[in-house]
Design an enzyme around this catalytic site. Sequence first.
Site, PDB file in Angstrom:
ATOM      1  N   ASP A  42       2.214   2.385   7.860  1.00  0.00           N
ATOM      2  CA  ASP A  42       0.628   1.998   8.091  1.00  0.00           C
ATOM      3  C   ASP A  42       1.198   0.516   7.225  1.00  0.00           C
ATOM      4  O   ASP A  42       0.948   0.127   6.194  1.00  0.00           O
ATOM      5  CB  ASP A  42       0.096   2.721   6.687  1.00  0.00           C
ATOM      6  CG  ASP A  42      -1.168   2.144   6.910  1.00  0.00           C
ATOM      7  OD1 ASP A  42      -1.744   1.480   7.217  1.00  0.00           O
ATOM      8  OD2 ASP A  42      -1.975   3.205   6.017  1.00  0.00           O
TER       9      ASP A  42
ATOM     10  N   ASP B 166       0.810  -1.554   0.120  1.00  0.00           N
ATOM     11  CA  ASP B 166       0.159   0.457   0.396  1.00  0.00           C
ATOM     12  C   ASP B 166       0.646   1.307  -0.245  1.00  0.00           C
ATOM     13  O   ASP B 166       0.543   2.351   1.040  1.00  0.00           O
ATOM     14  CB  ASP B 166      -0.765   0.027   1.362  1.00  0.00           C
ATOM     15  CG  ASP B 166      -2.095   0.798   1.077  1.00  0.00           C
ATOM     16  OD1 ASP B 166      -2.318   1.206   0.296  1.00  0.00           O
ATOM     17  OD2 ASP B 166      -2.595   1.699   2.329  1.00  0.00           O
TER      18      ASP B 166
HETATM   19  N1  LIG Z   1       4.042   6.184  14.380  1.00  0.00           N
HETATM   20  C1  LIG Z   1       3.500   7.475  13.871  1.00  0.00           C
HETATM   21  N2  LIG Z   1       3.479   8.816  14.488  1.00  0.00           N
HETATM   22  C2  LIG Z   1       3.000   9.630  14.349  1.00  0.00           C
HETATM   23  N3  LIG Z   1       2.656   9.730  13.558  1.00  0.00           N
HETATM   24  C3  LIG Z   1       2.289   9.016  13.382  1.00  0.00           C
HETATM   25  C4  LIG Z   1       2.185   6.908  13.116  1.00  0.00           C
HETATM   26  N4  LIG Z   1       1.821   6.817  12.065  1.00  0.00           N
HETATM   27  C5  LIG Z   1       0.286   7.340  11.783  1.00  0.00           C
HETATM   28  N5  LIG Z   1       0.626   8.572  12.171  1.00  0.00           N
HETATM   29  C6  LIG Z   1       0.203   9.654  11.283  1.00  0.00           C
HETATM   30  O1  LIG Z   1      -1.226   8.492  12.008  1.00  0.00           O
HETATM   31  C7  LIG Z   1      -1.655   8.851  10.266  1.00  0.00           C
HETATM   32  C8  LIG Z   1      -2.248   8.011   9.686  1.00  0.00           C
HETATM   33  O2  LIG Z   1      -1.784   6.410   9.686  1.00  0.00           O
HETATM   34  P1  LIG Z   1      -1.351   5.074   8.822  1.00  0.00           P
HETATM   35  O3  LIG Z   1      -0.764   4.360   9.712  1.00  0.00           O
HETATM   36  O4  LIG Z   1      -1.436   5.914   7.342  1.00  0.00           O
HETATM   37  O5  LIG Z   1      -2.838   4.256   9.050  1.00  0.00           O
HETATM   38  P2  LIG Z   1      -4.553   4.539   7.869  1.00  0.00           P
HETATM   39  O6  LIG Z   1      -4.846   3.287   7.556  1.00  0.00           O
HETATM   40  O7  LIG Z   1      -5.381   5.624   8.761  1.00  0.00           O
HETATM   41  O8  LIG Z   1      -3.625   5.366   6.294  1.00  0.00           O
HETATM   42  C9  LIG Z   1      -0.596   9.094   9.257  1.00  0.00           C
HETATM   43  O9  LIG Z   1      -0.866   9.658   7.954  1.00  0.00           O
HETATM   44  C10 LIG Z   1       0.275  10.079  10.585  1.00  0.00           C
HETATM   45  O10 LIG Z   1      -0.088  11.379  10.198  1.00  0.00           O
HETATM   46 MG   LIG Z   2      -1.458   5.821   5.808  1.00  0.00          MG
END
Ligand SMILES: Nc1ncnc2c1ncn2[C@@H]1O[C@H](COP(=O)(O)OP(=O)(O)O)[C@@H](O)[C@H]1O
Ligand SMILES: [Mg+2]
Length: 245
Positions: A199, A182
């Site tokens: 993610d 992804d």
């Molecule tokens: N380890 C992290 N530290 C800080 N912010 C995070 C972290 N992981 C995710 N985020 C924030 O959360 C958002 C969504 O996380 P993500 O894992 O991409 O989930 P989703 O499945 O909703 O896309 C990211 O775009 C980022 O802004």
């Molecule tokens: Mg994401």
Amino acid sequence: VVKKFKKIKDSELMETVEEVFDYRTLMALYKLINKGIIERVHGVVAAGKEARVYWGEDREGRDLAIKIFLVQTREFRRGMLKYIEGDPRFSLIKRDRRYMVNTWCSKEFKNLSVAYKVGVKVPKPIAFKENVLVMEFIDCGEKGKPAPLIKDVPPSDPIRAFYRILENIKIAFRRGRIVHADLSEYNIMNRNEEFYIIDWGSAVSLDHPEALNFLRRDLRNLINYFRGLGLRDLSYEEVEEYVIG
Ligand SMILES: Nc1ncnc2c1ncn2[C@@H]1O[C@H](COP(=O)(O)OP(=O)(O)O)[C@@H](O)[C@H]1O
Ligand SMILES: [Mg+2]
């Protein structure tokens, strides 16, 4: 159990996590707190359709990212709930959804652990319980503020950034034997020109029949994004050859 729930309800945790989460999710959070993994939960930093990410802290004051996968999406709650609530089949739907979401969470944790272990630049995985995943918080240099995604803050040196990220995909593929599946500018964070791939819920091992196709799609997304930043003569074949060999 009732007592425990009351304790959660009275805690400041509830102010933060609002009414978005069901009982099992709150219990999972509660257990992570009891185990000493989470000390406090601050505000939400990202609210997507499938998950919410919170900023928290551990006992030492180290920042945590707490990703909570939603068992019921809000649209689902608002729109459909009234039609199925009294329906005996509803509990089955709910159970299936809970199972799916928990599986997804443990899968993301497992993938993240593999990637981290082989040296891919990812947030360090810390723990998970049910649909709650705890990892290192990637900030922008300011406490509690997430680093931006490259879609919002593109790398200042695109060539360098491209090869850094590509190297990470290669390491994941060769040493970790996994493919992100992804990958795009939406799942790469820019922490002061260091690039973190986040993610990992969709990632698959190389045993998956579609693994190579997913890898090709990841590479295509990456190439398209970087072409947009001016790297016009990136050759898809060469990039694939570099990663797959
Ligand atoms: N380890 C992290 N530290 C800080 N912010 C995070 C972290 N992981 C995710 N985020 C924030 O959360 C958002 C969504 O996380 P993500 O894992 O991409 O989930 P989703 O499945 O909703 O896309 C990211 O775009 C980022 O802004
Ligand atoms: Mg994401």
